[in-house]
Scaffold this active site. Structure first.
Site, short mmCIF file in Angstrom:
data_model
loop_
_atom_site.label_atom_id
_atom_site.label_comp_id
_atom_site.label_asym_id
_atom_site.label_seq_id
_atom_site.Cartn_x
_atom_site.Cartn_y
_atom_site.Cartn_z
N SER A 115 0.83 -1.20 0.00
CA SER A 115 0.00 0.00 0.00
C SER A 115 0.87 1.25 0.00
O SER A 115 1.63 1.47 -0.93
CB SER A 115 -0.96 -0.05 1.20
N ASP A 169 -10.18 -4.99 -4.05
CA ASP A 169 -9.54 -4.00 -3.17
C ASP A 169 -10.38 -2.72 -3.11
O ASP A 169 -10.53 -2.03 -4.12
CB ASP A 169 -8.13 -3.68 -3.70
N HIS A 200 -7.92 -5.61 0.29
CA HIS A 200 -6.65 -4.90 0.52
C HIS A 200 -5.84 -5.70 1.52
O HIS A 200 -5.83 -5.39 2.73
CB HIS A 200 -6.95 -3.48 1.03
#
Length: 221
Positions: A115, A169, A200
């Site tokens: 991320s 996600d 995610h």
């Protein structure tokens, strides 16, 4: 200097993996996956999991948390605070230099990020002229890819990239990540793309594919 969680898988490691966590996490977040990744024939590796600084995050009403940069909007074209990204890239360069000083060649240092952490390593490689062993970009994206690509040194490095993302996600839509992957390919990066039916996060199949990719790096060296 960033505090870090360090895990060495053997004596006198000749490889290093610098792994940056996501927003609100810390260096302990991905440390537990090391045993899941390791294969018996691999060389000794030093895994370094740094802690991002604590700072207020604009889209979270200014609540302080560990972050590699501020998120100032929901628009992916402008959401990443450019000064914060640059500062984290500089901190990452310092971590790389520390490993080189400790005896690990830059060509055997791999950068990993999930991320926000992935956004930093991708930004770093486009600004880097010195060698690096490869990038592991998980559930992430390149902030402002058009500007980053336009400002990149045409003679810059092009290390191999492992990139994986979840179809479901909700934080970083897969289309955003796919655009980053295409941008990197257009710039000449050898990139391996994986997509999984997940949100995610990471999954077992992803770690297995990452293990195969790492195995190829070690064997090539």
């Amino acid at each position: 200097m960033l505090d870090s969680v360090i895990n060495e898988t053997g004596t006198d490691p000749q490889w290093a993996v610098l792994w940056l966590h996501g927003l609100g996490a810390d260096g302990n977040d991905f440390a537990p996956i090391v045993p899941e990744l390791l294969r018996p024939h691999w060389p000794a590796i030093r895994f370094v999991f740094p802690h991002a600084p604590v700072q207020p995050i604009t889209i979270n009403n200014g609540v302080p948390m560990r972050a590699w940069y501020d998120i100032v909007s929901m628009d992916f074209r402008s959401r990443a605070d450019a000064a914060g990204v640059a500062a984290s890239v500089q901190a990452l360069d310092t971590l790389i230099d520390q490993q080189v000083a400790a005896g690990i060649p830059a060509e055997r240092i791999l950068l990993a990020g999930f991320s926000q952490g992935g956004a930093v390593i991708l930004s770093a490689v486009l600004r880097r002229s010195r060698p690096i062993g490869g990038l592991i970009a998980l559930s992430t994206y390149l902030p402002d890819p058009e500007t980053a690509a336009a400002q990149r040194d045409p003679d810059g490095i092009r290390p191999p990239v492992f990139m994986a993302h979840g179809v479901q996600d909700p934080v970083i839509p897969q289309a955003i990540a796919a655009h980053t992957a295409q941008t990197l390919k257009d710039l000449g990066f050898p990139l391996e793309w994986h997509s999984y039916p997940m949100a995610h996060q990471v999954c077992a199949e992803e770690l297995e594919a990452l293990g195969d990719w790492l195995d190829a790096r070690f064997r090539a060296a």
